[in-house]
Design an enzyme around this catalytic site. Structure first.
Site, PDB file in Angstrom:
ATOM      1  N   HIS A 262       6.050   6.943   3.855  1.00  0.00           N
ATOM      2  CA  HIS A 262       6.974   6.005   4.486  1.00  0.00           C
ATOM      3  C   HIS A 262       6.694   5.961   5.974  1.00  0.00           C
ATOM      4  O   HIS A 262       6.363   6.989   6.571  1.00  0.00           O
ATOM      5  CB  HIS A 262       8.426   6.443   4.243  1.00  0.00           C
ATOM      6  N   ASP A 316      11.135   4.059  -3.912  1.00  0.00           N
ATOM      7  CA  ASP A 316      10.541   3.419  -5.086  1.00  0.00           C
ATOM      8  C   ASP A 316      10.062   4.414  -6.147  1.00  0.00           C
ATOM      9  O   ASP A 316       9.659   4.006  -7.226  1.00  0.00           O
ATOM     10  CB  ASP A 316       9.354   2.529  -4.664  1.00  0.00           C
TER      11      ASP A 316
HETATM   12  C1  SDX Z   1       9.584   0.562   0.734  1.00  0.00           C
HETATM   13  O1  SDX Z   1      10.043   0.271   5.607  1.00  0.00           O
HETATM   14  C2  SDX Z   1      10.981   0.486   4.778  1.00  0.00           C
HETATM   15  O2  SDX Z   1      12.041   0.891   5.130  1.00  0.00           O
HETATM   16  C3  SDX Z   1      10.636   0.151   3.342  1.00  0.00           C
HETATM   17  C4  SDX Z   1      11.625   0.614   2.258  1.00  0.00           C
HETATM   18  C5  SDX Z   1      12.921  -0.182   2.302  1.00  0.00           C
HETATM   19  O3  SDX Z   1      13.945   0.325   1.818  1.00  0.00           O
HETATM   20  O4  SDX Z   1      12.882  -1.343   2.745  1.00  0.00           O
HETATM   21  O5  SDX Z   1      11.909   1.989   2.357  1.00  0.00           O
HETATM   22  C6  SDX Z   1      11.054   0.307   0.828  1.00  0.00           C
HETATM   23  O6  SDX Z   1       8.811  -0.346   0.991  1.00  0.00           O
HETATM   24  C7  SDX Z   1       9.100   1.940   0.368  1.00  0.00           C
HETATM   25  C8  SDX Z   1       7.567   2.099   0.430  1.00  0.00           C
HETATM   26  C9  SDX Z   1       6.942   1.633  -0.894  1.00  0.00           C
HETATM   27  N1  SDX Z   1       5.468   1.670  -0.831  1.00  0.00           N
HETATM   28  C10 SDX Z   1       4.735   2.594  -1.458  1.00  0.00           C
HETATM   29  O7  SDX Z   1       5.230   3.504  -2.095  1.00  0.00           O
HETATM   30  C11 SDX Z   1       3.244   2.387  -1.374  1.00  0.00           C
HETATM   31  C12 SDX Z   1       2.556   3.695  -1.045  1.00  0.00           C
HETATM   32  N2  SDX Z   1       2.861   4.104   0.307  1.00  0.00           N
HETATM   33  C13 SDX Z   1       2.148   3.604   1.333  1.00  0.00           C
HETATM   34  O8  SDX Z   1       1.035   2.804   1.224  1.00  0.00           O
HETATM   35  C14 SDX Z   1       2.565   3.909   2.773  1.00  0.00           C
HETATM   36  O9  SDX Z   1       3.043   5.194   2.840  1.00  0.00           O
HETATM   37  C15 SDX Z   1       3.574   2.921   3.379  1.00  0.00           C
HETATM   38  C16 SDX Z   1       3.095   1.468   3.224  1.00  0.00           C
HETATM   39  C17 SDX Z   1       4.930   3.053   2.715  1.00  0.00           C
HETATM   40  C18 SDX Z   1       3.696   3.226   4.888  1.00  0.00           C
HETATM   41  O10 SDX Z   1       2.507   2.885   5.533  1.00  0.00           O
HETATM   42  P1  SDX Z   1       2.150   3.312   7.023  1.00  0.00           P
HETATM   43  O11 SDX Z   1       3.322   3.774   7.757  1.00  0.00           O
HETATM   44  O12 SDX Z   1       1.353   2.197   7.616  1.00  0.00           O
HETATM   45  O13 SDX Z   1       1.239   4.590   6.822  1.00  0.00           O
HETATM   46  P2  SDX Z   1      -0.337   4.613   6.621  1.00  0.00           P
HETATM   47  O14 SDX Z   1      -0.704   3.773   5.449  1.00  0.00           O
HETATM   48  O15 SDX Z   1      -0.974   4.261   7.935  1.00  0.00           O
HETATM   49  O16 SDX Z   1      -0.578   6.110   6.282  1.00  0.00           O
HETATM   50  C19 SDX Z   1      -0.593   7.157   7.268  1.00  0.00           C
HETATM   51  C20 SDX Z   1      -1.367   8.312   6.679  1.00  0.00           C
HETATM   52  C21 SDX Z   1      -2.748   7.908   6.232  1.00  0.00           C
HETATM   53  O17 SDX Z   1      -3.572   9.073   6.285  1.00  0.00           O
HETATM   54  P3  SDX Z   1      -4.630   9.215   7.504  1.00  0.00           P
HETATM   55  O18 SDX Z   1      -5.544   8.014   7.455  1.00  0.00           O
HETATM   56  O19 SDX Z   1      -3.820   9.275   8.770  1.00  0.00           O
HETATM   57  O20 SDX Z   1      -5.353  10.502   7.205  1.00  0.00           O
HETATM   58  O21 SDX Z   1      -0.721   8.810   5.501  1.00  0.00           O
HETATM   59  C22 SDX Z   1      -1.544   8.571   4.347  1.00  0.00           C
HETATM   60  C23 SDX Z   1      -2.553   7.533   4.784  1.00  0.00           C
HETATM   61  O22 SDX Z   1      -3.714   7.590   4.035  1.00  0.00           O
HETATM   62  N3  SDX Z   1      -0.669   8.024   3.313  1.00  0.00           N
HETATM   63  C24 SDX Z   1      -0.829   8.199   1.989  1.00  0.00           C
HETATM   64  C25 SDX Z   1       0.222   7.514   1.389  1.00  0.00           C
HETATM   65  N4  SDX Z   1       1.004   6.972   2.323  1.00  0.00           N
HETATM   66  C26 SDX Z   1       0.459   7.281   3.493  1.00  0.00           C
HETATM   67  N5  SDX Z   1      -1.778   8.820   1.302  1.00  0.00           N
HETATM   68  C27 SDX Z   1      -1.674   8.794  -0.052  1.00  0.00           C
HETATM   69  N6  SDX Z   1      -0.662   8.155  -0.705  1.00  0.00           N
HETATM   70  C28 SDX Z   1       0.291   7.527  -0.005  1.00  0.00           C
HETATM   71  N7  SDX Z   1       1.272   6.887  -0.640  1.00  0.00           N
END
Ligand code: SDX
Length: 379
Positions: A262, A316
Site C-alpha cells: 500500500h 483487498d
Molecule cells: C487499494 O490508495 C488507497 O488508499 C487504495 C485503497 C483504497 O481503499 O482506496 O486502499 C484500495 O487500491 C488497495 C491496493 C490494491 N492493490 C493491490 O493489492 C495490488 C498489489 N499492490 C501493489 O501493486 C502496490 O503495493 C500498490 C499499487 C498498492 C502501491 O503501489 P506503490 O505505492 O506505487 O508502491 P510500488 O509499486 O512503488 O512498490 C514499492 C516497493 C517496490 O519494491 P522496490 O522496487 O522498491 O524494491 O514495494 C514492492 C515494489 O516492488 N511492492 C510489492 C508489492 N507492492 C509493493 N512487491 C510485491 N508485491 C506487492 N504487492
C-alpha cells in the site's frame, strides 16, 4: 513554465486537497472517518449511517437517519430505459464496465451541471447511493438471462442488495457482515479513484460523471480490481504447500502479489484485520474454506520475506474470501467495492464543490523543440 517542486511519480506524498473526511496513519495502522475510528464504526454503525457521516460531516440524529434511509428506499428503482440499455450490454462484459456505463447514463436523465446547493447535493447523493446497487444486481441477473427483480422496501440496504442479487432473502448474519464490508470500503483519503472523482468534480460536471470516472479508475488491478485477482491467485496456488514456491517465484520475477502492499500503510491495513475476522465468522457458520488456510500461509510467508519493505495485506486481501463465502461471483467483488466507495466519492465531490478550483497541474516537458515538419513522402 518551470515546476516549483520536485516531480514525484504517482504524486507520492504530494497533497492534492485539504480534506476533513478521513484520516490514515500508515505507520500505526489507523483509519478514521470524520475522526471516528473504523473499528468502532464497523461494530456500531451501518453503511447508510456512515455514508451520512462521511458526506455531511456528523453522525445523523435518529430523525435524520430515518429520513435518509426512507429517501434511499424510495429511490432504489432504476428507470426502465436504463434497464433496457443494460440489456444490450454483452453478457460477457465485465460488471465494472457495465456499472461505469450505467452510472454515466444516469446523467442523461438528470441535470448536467453540478450546483453547490444543499438540495441538489442531497438529491444526487440519494439517487446514486440508492441506484448503484440496483444496477449491479440488475446486470448480474440479466447476464444470466433473467429479468432483474425489483427492490424490496421491507429489507434494509445490504439485505436488499443481496436479495436482488441472489433472488432470495439473505441470511441475517451474512447481510450484517456485508453491511460492515461496505462500511469498511466507504472511504480512504486521496486514493486513485477519489482523486479521479475530485478532478472530475472540479470541472463542475454532473455527479454521475464524477462517479462514472471514479468507477473506471477503481476497476484497475492496482486499485479495487485487486480483490478479484486475489481469489484467482489463491485458486492458482491451490494448496498450502505451494504458497512458498509461488511467492519465491513472484519475488524473483519482481511481480506484484495481489492484495499486498500500500502507498500509505506500512503495517497491516486495519480493514484487512477486520475483514479477516468477518471471514472467520462466516466460516464458523457456513463451513470452512480451504482458501483461508492458503491465505494465512501467504500472509506468513510474505511477512517473512517482504515485511522489511512494509508489505502487508491491504483491504483487498481478505474481502474476496468474505464475498466468496456468501456465494458472490468473483467479478462482482470490485463493483461491490464501488457500491461502498460511492459514499466517499460523493463526500469528496461535496467537499470539492464547497471550495472549488479546477485541477490543472503542470508537467515537466521532456520532448523536442523547433522540429521541422517532414512531408509524408520523405519520412
Ligand atoms: C487499494 O490508495 C488507497 O488508499 C487504495 C485503497 C483504497 O481503499 O482506496 O486502499 C484500495 O487500491 C488497495 C491496493 C490494491 N492493490 C493491490 O493489492 C495490488 C498489489 N499492490 C501493489 O501493486 C502496490 O503495493 C500498490 C499499487 C498498492 C502501491 O503501489 P506503490 O505505492 O506505487 O508502491 P510500488 O509499486 O512503488 O512498490 C514499492 C516497493 C517496490 O519494491 P522496490 O522496487 O522498491 O524494491 O514495494 C514492492 C515494489 O516492488 N511492492 C510489492 C508489492 N507492492 C509493493 N512487491 C510485491 N508485491 C506487492 N504487492
Amino acid at each position: 513554465m518551470t515546476a516549483i517542486c520536485e516531480y514525484k511519480p504517482g504524486l507520492e506524498n504530494i497533497p492534492a486537497a485539504q480534506s476533513s473526511i478521513s484520516y490514515v496513519d500508515g505507520q500505526k495502522g489507523i483509519l478514521e472517518y470524520r475522526g471516528i475510528n473504523i473499528e468502532e464504526l464497523a461494530e456500531k454503525s451501518t453503511f447508510l449511517e456512515t455514508t451520512y457521516l462521511l458526506i455531511w460531516g456528523a453522525l445523523p440524529t435518529k430523525e435524520e437517519l430515518l429520513a435518509f434511509e426512507h429517501d434511499i428506499r424510495y429511490h432504489r428503482r432504476i428507470k426502465y430505459r436504463i434497464r433496457d440499455m443494460m440489456k444490450c450490454f454483452p453478457e460477457t462484459g465485465h460488471p465494472m464496465d457495465a456499472l461505469q456505463a450505467s452510472a454515466a447514463a444516469l446523467g442523461l436523465f438528470y441535470s448536467r451541471r453540478a450546483l453547490p446547493d444543499p438540495s441538489y447535493i442531497r438529491q444526487a447523493v440519494v439517487r446514486l447511493v440508492a441506484k448503484i446497487p440496483t444496477m449491479v444486481a440488475a446486470f448480474q441477473l440479466m447476464r444470466k438471462g433473467n429479468d432483474p427483480i425489483q427492490p424490496r422496501d421491507d429489507l434494509d440496504y445490504s439485505a436488499n442488495f443481496l436479495y436482488m442479487l441472489n433472488e432470495r432473502e439473505p441470511d441475517p448474519l451474512a447481510a450484517r457482515i456485508f453491511d460492515i464490508c461496505l462500511t469498511l470500503h466507504a472511504e480512504h483519503t486521496m486514493n486513485a479513484s477519489t482523486f479521479s472523482a475530485r478532478v472530475t468534480a472540479s470541472t463542475l460536471t454532473d455527479p454521475y460523471a464524477v462517479v462514472a470516472s471514479a468507477v473506471g479508475t477503481l476497476a484497475g488491478p492496482l486499485h479495487g480490481g485487486a480483490n478479484e485477482e486475489v481469489i484467482d491467485m489463491l485458486e492458482e496456488i491451490g494448496s498450502v504447500e505451494k504458497v512458498r514456491p509461488y511467492i519465491e517465484n513472484c519475488i524473483e520475477r519482481k511481480s506484484k502479489i495481489m492484495g499486498f502492499g500500500h502507498r500509505v500503510y506500512k503495517v497491516k491495513d486495519p480493514r484487512a484485520t477486520i475483514l479477516q475476522k468477518l471471514a472467520e465468522q462466516l466460516f464458523e457458520k457456513f463451513g470452512y474454506d480451504k482458501y483461508y488456510d492458503i491465505a494465512l500461509e501467504l500472509e506468513r510467508v510474505i511477512e517473512e520475506k517482504l515485511s522489511h519493505k512494509g508489505i502487508y495485506p491491504n483491504v483487498d486481501f481478505y474481502s474476496g474470501l468474505v464475498y466468496r463465502k456468501m456465494g458472490i461471483p468473483t467479478d462482482l467483488f470490485t463493483p461491490i467495492f464501488a457500491i461502498a466507495r460511492v459514499a466517499g466519492w460523493l463526500a469528496h465531490w461535496n467537499e470539492q464543490l464547497a471550495e472549488n478550483r479546477i485541477f490543472r497541474p503542470t508537467q515537466i516537458y521532456t520532448g523536442d523543440h523547433s522540429m521541422p515538419y517532414v512531408p509524408i513522402e520523405k519520412r
